[in-house]
Design a protein around this motif. Structure first.
Motif, PDB file in Angstrom:
ATOM      1  N   PHE A 143       5.706 -16.042  50.883  1.00  0.00           N
ATOM      2  CA  PHE A 143       6.179 -17.215  50.149  1.00  0.00           C
ATOM      3  C   PHE A 143       5.599 -18.510  50.697  1.00  0.00           C
ATOM      4  O   PHE A 143       5.346 -19.448  49.940  1.00  0.00           O
ATOM      5  N   TRP A 144       5.371 -18.607  52.005  1.00  0.00           N
ATOM      6  CA  TRP A 144       4.782 -19.814  52.575  1.00  0.00           C
ATOM      7  C   TRP A 144       3.326 -19.975  52.156  1.00  0.00           C
ATOM      8  O   TRP A 144       2.831 -21.096  52.053  1.00  0.00           O
ATOM      9  N   CYS A 145       2.642 -18.877  51.925  1.00  0.00           N
ATOM     10  CA  CYS A 145       1.226 -18.935  51.576  1.00  0.00           C
ATOM     11  C   CYS A 145       0.989 -19.117  50.074  1.00  0.00           C
ATOM     12  O   CYS A 145      -0.147 -19.335  49.659  1.00  0.00           O
ATOM     13  N   MET A 146       2.036 -19.036  49.268  1.00  0.00           N
ATOM     14  CA  MET A 146       1.870 -19.215  47.824  1.00  0.00           C
ATOM     15  C   MET A 146       1.645 -20.687  47.505  1.00  0.00           C
ATOM     16  O   MET A 146       2.265 -21.562  48.099  1.00  0.00           O
ATOM     17  N   LYS A 147       0.743 -20.928  46.567  1.00  0.00           N
ATOM     18  CA  LYS A 147       0.516 -22.291  46.143  1.00  0.00           C
ATOM     19  C   LYS A 147       1.503 -22.621  45.023  1.00  0.00           C
ATOM     20  O   LYS A 147       1.780 -21.793  44.173  1.00  0.00           O
ATOM     21  N   PRO A 148       2.012 -23.855  45.001  1.00  0.00           N
ATOM     22  CA  PRO A 148       2.971 -24.206  43.959  1.00  0.00           C
ATOM     23  C   PRO A 148       2.303 -24.301  42.591  1.00  0.00           C
ATOM     24  O   PRO A 148       1.134 -24.670  42.484  1.00  0.00           O
ATOM     25  N   ASN A 149       3.065 -23.976  41.558  1.00  0.00           N
ATOM     26  CA  ASN A 149       2.575 -24.089  40.191  1.00  0.00           C
ATOM     27  C   ASN A 149       2.550 -25.564  39.779  1.00  0.00           C
ATOM     28  O   ASN A 149       3.464 -26.309  40.100  1.00  0.00           O
ATOM     29  N   LYS A 150       1.504 -25.928  39.084  1.00  0.00           N
ATOM     30  CA  LYS A 150       1.428 -27.300  38.572  1.00  0.00           C
ATOM     31  C   LYS A 150       2.014 -27.336  37.170  1.00  0.00           C
ATOM     32  O   LYS A 150       1.482 -26.725  36.256  1.00  0.00           O
TER      33      LYS A 150
END
Length: 50
Positions: free
Chosen positions: A41-48
């Motif tokens: 979860f820390w390595c996931m990039k946030p959705n724009k």
């Protein structure tokens, strides 16, 4: 294969601080799962969102 006998041969006991080694092994597995889930979860990039 008897895991208790293998553990006793390696370490000479099946308890640590009064708790069975099965407890400690299961706690280690749970801790490993928690760390792996956090890393994912820390390595996931946030959705724009637009």
């Amino acid at each position: 294969m008897n895991w208790t006998e293998i553990w006793i041969d390696l370490f000479g006991t099946i308890t640590l601080w009064g708790l069975n080694m099965g407890f400690w092994v299961s706690m280690g597995v749970v801790a490993l799962i928690v760390v792996l889930m956090n890393l994912v979860f820390w390595c996931m990039k946030p959705n724009k969102s637009e």
